[in-house]
Write a protein that holds these residues in place. Structure first.
Motif, PDB file in Angstrom:
ATOM      1  N   ALA A  99      83.706  76.433  35.285  1.00  0.00           N
ATOM      2  CA  ALA A  99      83.386  76.912  36.629  1.00  0.00           C
ATOM      3  C   ALA A  99      82.613  78.226  36.568  1.00  0.00           C
ATOM      4  O   ALA A  99      81.694  78.466  37.365  1.00  0.00           O
ATOM      5  CB  ALA A  99      84.672  77.088  37.437  1.00  0.00           C
ATOM      6  N   LEU A 100      82.965  79.088  35.602  1.00  0.00           N
ATOM      7  CA  LEU A 100      82.255  80.363  35.435  1.00  0.00           C
ATOM      8  C   LEU A 100      80.804  80.127  35.019  1.00  0.00           C
ATOM      9  O   LEU A 100      79.882  80.765  35.546  1.00  0.00           O
ATOM     10  CB  LEU A 100      82.969  81.218  34.396  1.00  0.00           C
ATOM     11  CG  LEU A 100      82.341  82.587  34.087  1.00  0.00           C
ATOM     12  CD1 LEU A 100      82.353  83.464  35.329  1.00  0.00           C
ATOM     13  CD2 LEU A 100      83.092  83.277  32.949  1.00  0.00           C
ATOM     14  N   LYS A 101      80.588  79.208  34.074  1.00  0.00           N
ATOM     15  CA  LYS A 101      79.219  78.898  33.628  1.00  0.00           C
ATOM     16  C   LYS A 101      78.394  78.339  34.780  1.00  0.00           C
ATOM     17  O   LYS A 101      77.232  78.741  34.984  1.00  0.00           O
ATOM     18  CB  LYS A 101      79.262  77.897  32.480  1.00  0.00           C
ATOM     19  CG  LYS A 101      79.892  78.412  31.196  1.00  0.00           C
ATOM     20  CD  LYS A 101      79.976  77.296  30.167  1.00  0.00           C
ATOM     21  CE  LYS A 101      80.744  77.732  28.924  1.00  0.00           C
ATOM     22  NZ  LYS A 101      80.905  76.604  27.959  1.00  0.00           N
ATOM     23  N   LEU A 102      78.970  77.402  35.517  1.00  0.00           N
ATOM     24  CA  LEU A 102      78.253  76.799  36.637  1.00  0.00           C
ATOM     25  C   LEU A 102      77.926  77.849  37.694  1.00  0.00           C
ATOM     26  O   LEU A 102      76.842  77.843  38.277  1.00  0.00           O
ATOM     27  CB  LEU A 102      79.088  75.672  37.245  1.00  0.00           C
ATOM     28  CG  LEU A 102      79.224  74.408  36.394  1.00  0.00           C
ATOM     29  CD1 LEU A 102      80.319  73.506  36.945  1.00  0.00           C
ATOM     30  CD2 LEU A 102      77.900  73.651  36.330  1.00  0.00           C
ATOM     31  N   SER A 103      78.869  78.762  37.937  1.00  0.00           N
ATOM     32  CA  SER A 103      78.653  79.810  38.933  1.00  0.00           C
ATOM     33  C   SER A 103      77.555  80.781  38.501  1.00  0.00           C
ATOM     34  O   SER A 103      76.703  81.172  39.298  1.00  0.00           O
ATOM     35  CB  SER A 103      79.956  80.578  39.173  1.00  0.00           C
ATOM     36  OG  SER A 103      80.958  79.723  39.683  1.00  0.00           O
ATOM     37  N   ALA A 104      77.573  81.153  37.218  1.00  0.00           N
ATOM     38  CA  ALA A 104      76.601  82.130  36.726  1.00  0.00           C
ATOM     39  C   ALA A 104      75.182  81.581  36.787  1.00  0.00           C
ATOM     40  O   ALA A 104      74.246  82.277  37.209  1.00  0.00           O
ATOM     41  CB  ALA A 104      76.954  82.545  35.298  1.00  0.00           C
ATOM     42  N   ILE A 105      74.996  80.328  36.368  1.00  0.00           N
ATOM     43  CA  ILE A 105      73.646  79.756  36.268  1.00  0.00           C
ATOM     44  C   ILE A 105      73.228  79.056  37.558  1.00  0.00           C
ATOM     45  O   ILE A 105      72.129  79.275  38.067  1.00  0.00           O
ATOM     46  CB  ILE A 105      73.572  78.784  35.072  1.00  0.00           C
ATOM     47  CG1 ILE A 105      73.823  79.556  33.778  1.00  0.00           C
ATOM     48  CG2 ILE A 105      72.205  78.084  35.032  1.00  0.00           C
ATOM     49  CD1 ILE A 105      73.877  78.695  32.539  1.00  0.00           C
ATOM     50  N   GLY A 106      74.104  78.206  38.093  1.00  0.00           N
ATOM     51  CA  GLY A 106      73.755  77.427  39.280  1.00  0.00           C
ATOM     52  C   GLY A 106      73.833  78.215  40.571  1.00  0.00           C
ATOM     53  O   GLY A 106      73.232  77.805  41.573  1.00  0.00           O
ATOM     54  N   ASN A 107      74.564  79.319  40.573  1.00  0.00           N
ATOM     55  CA  ASN A 107      74.684  80.129  41.779  1.00  0.00           C
ATOM     56  C   ASN A 107      73.882  81.423  41.674  1.00  0.00           C
ATOM     57  O   ASN A 107      72.816  81.566  42.254  1.00  0.00           O
ATOM     58  CB  ASN A 107      76.164  80.447  42.061  1.00  0.00           C
ATOM     59  CG  ASN A 107      76.929  79.227  42.540  1.00  0.00           C
ATOM     60  OD1 ASN A 107      76.351  78.215  42.904  1.00  0.00           O
ATOM     61  ND2 ASN A 107      78.243  79.330  42.534  1.00  0.00           N
ATOM     62  N   VAL A 108      74.410  82.387  40.904  1.00  0.00           N
ATOM     63  CA  VAL A 108      73.847  83.735  40.905  1.00  0.00           C
ATOM     64  C   VAL A 108      72.422  83.769  40.348  1.00  0.00           C
ATOM     65  O   VAL A 108      71.499  84.286  40.983  1.00  0.00           O
ATOM     66  CB  VAL A 108      74.762  84.696  40.122  1.00  0.00           C
ATOM     67  CG1 VAL A 108      74.134  86.093  40.069  1.00  0.00           C
ATOM     68  CG2 VAL A 108      76.144  84.768  40.767  1.00  0.00           C
ATOM     69  N   LEU A 109      72.227  83.223  39.140  1.00  0.00           N
ATOM     70  CA  LEU A 109      70.899  83.278  38.526  1.00  0.00           C
ATOM     71  C   LEU A 109      69.884  82.461  39.308  1.00  0.00           C
ATOM     72  O   LEU A 109      68.738  82.892  39.516  1.00  0.00           O
ATOM     73  CB  LEU A 109      70.970  82.796  37.073  1.00  0.00           C
ATOM     74  CG  LEU A 109      69.659  82.837  36.288  1.00  0.00           C
ATOM     75  CD1 LEU A 109      69.098  84.251  36.240  1.00  0.00           C
ATOM     76  CD2 LEU A 109      69.852  82.291  34.870  1.00  0.00           C
ATOM     77  N   TYR A 110      70.291  81.276  39.758  1.00  0.00           N
ATOM     78  CA  TYR A 110      69.382  80.424  40.527  1.00  0.00           C
ATOM     79  C   TYR A 110      68.885  81.140  41.783  1.00  0.00           C
ATOM     80  O   TYR A 110      67.681  81.206  42.049  1.00  0.00           O
ATOM     81  CB  TYR A 110      70.084  79.121  40.911  1.00  0.00           C
ATOM     82  CG  TYR A 110      69.370  78.341  41.998  1.00  0.00           C
ATOM     83  CD1 TYR A 110      68.206  77.633  41.718  1.00  0.00           C
ATOM     84  CD2 TYR A 110      69.844  78.334  43.313  1.00  0.00           C
ATOM     85  CE1 TYR A 110      67.534  76.931  42.713  1.00  0.00           C
ATOM     86  CE2 TYR A 110      69.189  77.640  44.303  1.00  0.00           C
ATOM     87  CZ  TYR A 110      68.027  76.937  44.003  1.00  0.00           C
ATOM     88  OH  TYR A 110      67.372  76.257  44.993  1.00  0.00           O
ATOM     89  N   TYR A 111      69.815  81.700  42.557  1.00  0.00           N
ATOM     90  CA  TYR A 111      69.389  82.304  43.817  1.00  0.00           C
ATOM     91  C   TYR A 111      68.675  83.624  43.603  1.00  0.00           C
ATOM     92  O   TYR A 111      67.794  84.003  44.401  1.00  0.00           O
ATOM     93  CB  TYR A 111      70.586  82.494  44.751  1.00  0.00           C
ATOM     94  CG  TYR A 111      70.151  82.768  46.170  1.00  0.00           C
ATOM     95  CD1 TYR A 111      69.310  81.874  46.830  1.00  0.00           C
ATOM     96  CD2 TYR A 111      70.543  83.922  46.842  1.00  0.00           C
ATOM     97  CE1 TYR A 111      68.883  82.114  48.126  1.00  0.00           C
ATOM     98  CE2 TYR A 111      70.119  84.169  48.149  1.00  0.00           C
ATOM     99  CZ  TYR A 111      69.288  83.256  48.779  1.00  0.00           C
ATOM    100  OH  TYR A 111      68.854  83.496  50.063  1.00  0.00           O
ATOM    101  N   LEU A 112      69.016  84.334  42.550  1.00  0.00           N
ATOM    102  CA  LEU A 112      68.287  85.551  42.227  1.00  0.00           C
ATOM    103  C   LEU A 112      66.816  85.228  41.991  1.00  0.00           C
ATOM    104  O   LEU A 112      65.918  85.892  42.519  1.00  0.00           O
ATOM    105  CB  LEU A 112      68.888  86.210  40.982  1.00  0.00           C
ATOM    106  CG  LEU A 112      68.159  87.435  40.424  1.00  0.00           C
ATOM    107  CD1 LEU A 112      68.120  88.555  41.436  1.00  0.00           C
ATOM    108  CD2 LEU A 112      68.839  87.907  39.142  1.00  0.00           C
ATOM    109  N   CYS A 113      66.566  84.188  41.198  1.00  0.00           N
ATOM    110  CA  CYS A 113      65.180  83.787  40.903  1.00  0.00           C
ATOM    111  C   CYS A 113      64.495  83.228  42.147  1.00  0.00           C
ATOM    112  O   CYS A 113      63.317  83.531  42.407  1.00  0.00           O
ATOM    113  CB  CYS A 113      65.161  82.752  39.785  1.00  0.00           C
ATOM    114  SG  CYS A 113      65.709  83.387  38.183  1.00  0.00           S
ATOM    115  N   LEU A 114      65.214  82.417  42.927  1.00  0.00           N
ATOM    116  CA  LEU A 114      64.607  81.823  44.114  1.00  0.00           C
ATOM    117  C   LEU A 114      64.261  82.871  45.158  1.00  0.00           C
ATOM    118  O   LEU A 114      63.149  82.870  45.708  1.00  0.00           O
ATOM    119  CB  LEU A 114      65.557  80.778  44.711  1.00  0.00           C
ATOM    120  CG  LEU A 114      65.088  80.114  46.010  1.00  0.00           C
ATOM    121  CD1 LEU A 114      63.763  79.385  45.805  1.00  0.00           C
ATOM    122  CD2 LEU A 114      66.146  79.159  46.550  1.00  0.00           C
ATOM    123  N   ALA A 115      65.193  83.770  45.443  1.00  0.00           N
ATOM    124  CA  ALA A 115      64.933  84.799  46.443  1.00  0.00           C
ATOM    125  C   ALA A 115      63.780  85.701  46.021  1.00  0.00           C
ATOM    126  O   ALA A 115      62.915  86.053  46.839  1.00  0.00           O
ATOM    127  CB  ALA A 115      66.201  85.636  46.678  1.00  0.00           C
TER     128      ALA A 115
END
Length: 331
Positions: free
Chosen positions: A67-83
Motif C-alpha cells: 500500500a505504501l509503494k502504491l501510494s508513493a508512486i500512484g498517488n504522490v509522485l503521479y500527481y506531483l508530475c501531473l500538476a
C-alpha cells in the motif's frame, strides 16, 4: 462486466477533477497541490480506517508495504508530475499525453497478464485501440491548434511539461497493474478497505512533504519553487479555496475514486479496465470546457464519439485462455 464498467465510469468522473485543480489554483506550486491533496486524503482516511479497523487488522506487513509503494508512486509522485505538467504546459498537452494511458496500459497488461486474465487476441483488440487512439488524436488536434494560436508560448516550459506528463504516464501504467495484482490475489479482501489502507499510508508521505516545504520556506526564507518569499505558507494566498478544493479532491478523487476503481479492477481483466481510464480523459476535457466557458468543437465531439466507441468495442471482447490460444495456434 457492466457493473465493473459503471464503477470505472464513476472513478473517471471523479478523477477528472484533478486535472482542473491546478488550473483553478495556478498560483499554487505543484508540490503543494500534490501534498495538500494527499494530506486531505490521508486525514479523510483516518476516521474511515477506524470504522473499518476490523478488516484493516487483517492486513499483514507485506500488505501495508505494498500500500505504501502504491501510494508513493500512484498517488504522490503521479500527481506531483501531473500538476507540474499542467501548470507548465497548460491543460491540453498533459491531457493529450495522459490520454494515451488506455492504449499503454492495455498493451502492457496484454503482454504481462495473459496467463492470469487470458489473452485478448491482438487482431480483435486492434480496432478498439485504433478507435481510442483516433479519438484522442481528434480531441487533441483541436487543443494543439488552440496552443499554436498563442503568441507568448515558452517552448522550454512546454517541453518540460511534456516530460513530466510522460513520467506521470509511467507512474500510472505501473499503478493499475500492480494494484490489480494485489486485488486479484486477495479476492477475499474488501476493495473499500484496500482504498482506505492506501489513504492511511499516503498520510505520512504527504505530511512529511508538506512539512518539508514549510520548513524550507521558514529556514531559508524562500520557496523551493521560487526565488522569493511572497508565497505565504502554509496555506498560500487563497486559504479557503485551497482547503476546500484539496478536501473535495481528497474525498472524491482520491478515496471514493480509488474505491470505485478497486471495485472495477476486481471484476474486469486488467487489459480492459486499463482502457476504461478513457473516462478520466473525457471527464477532464468536459470540466476544462466548463471552466473555459466554451463548448467543444465538432472535431472534439467526433473524438469523444470515437473514444466511447473504442471502449464499447473492447467490452465485447472475451479473453481467451492461454492454453486454448496455444492449442488453437497448434492447429
Amino acid at each position: 462486466m457492466w457493473i465493473g464498467t459503471s464503477f470505472a465510469l464513476a472513478a473517471g468522473l471523479m478523477w477528472g477533477l484533478v486535472f482542473v485543480a491546478p488550473l483553478m489554483l495556478p498560483d499554487y506550486p505543484a508540490a503543494l497541490l500534490s501534498f495538500g491533496r494527499y494530506l486531505a486524503f490521508g486525514l479523510i482516511a483516518l476516521p474511515l480506517g477506524w470504522l473499518d479497523r476490523k478488516n484493516l487488522t487483517g492486513f499483514e506487513r507485506g500488505d501495508w508495504l505494498e500500500a505504501l509503494k502504491l501510494s508513493a508512486i500512484g498517488n504522490v509522485l503521479y500527481y506531483l508530475c501531473l500538476a507540474a505538467a499542467i501548470q507548465r504546459a497548460g491543460g491540453p498537452l498533459p491531457t493529450m499525453i495522459i490520454g494515451t494511458l488506455p492504449v499503454v496500459i492495455a498493451i502492457s497488461s496484454n503482454l504481462r497478464d495473459a496467463k492470469r486474465d487470458g489473452r485478448l487476441p491482438w487482431v480483435r483488440l486492434a480496432p478498439s485501440l485504433a478507435l481510442i487512439a483516433a479519438g484522442i488524436a481528434c480531441v487533441n488536434q483541436v487543443e494543439l491548434e488552440h496552443l499554436r494560436a498563442q503568441t507568448d508560448v515558452d517552448l522550454g516550459r512546454y517541453a518540460s511539461g511534456a516530460l513530466l506528463a510522460l513520467v506521470a504516464v509511467a507512474c500510472w501504467t505501473w499503478y493499475p497493474m500492480r494494484n490489480a495484482d494485489w486485488l486479484r490475489t486477495h479476492a477475499q479482501r474488501s476493495p473499500r478497505s484496500w482504498a482506505t489502507a492506501q489513504g492511511l499510508m499516503t498520510l505520512p508521505l504527504a505530511l512529511a512533504g508538506y512539512l518539508g516545504l514549510w520548513l524550507w520556506s521558514a529556514v531559508v526564507g524562500t520557496q523551493p519553487w521560487s526565488a522569493d518569499a511572497a508565497f505565504a505558507m502554509p496555506l498560500g494566498p487563497r486559504p479557503l479555496p485551497f482547503i476546500g478544493l484539496m478536501l473535495a479532491i481528497g474525498l472524491f478523487a482520491s478515496w471514493l475514486g480509488t474505491l470505485c476503481w478497486n471495485e472495477a479492477s476486481q471484476r474486469l481483466p486488467t487489459a480492459l479496465v486499463g482502457q476504461l481510464i478513457v473516462f478520466e480523459t473525457l471527464a477532464a476535457l468536459a470540466y476544462a470546457f466548463m471552466l473555459r466557458g466554451q463548448s467543444p468543437a465538432p472535431l472534439t465531439l467526433a473524438g469523444i464519439g470515437l473514444l466511447v466507441a473504442g471502449v464499447m468495442w473492447a467490452l465485447r471482447i472475451k479473453p481467451v485462455a492461454a492454453e486454448v490460444e496455444a492449442a488453437g495456434g497448434a492447429h
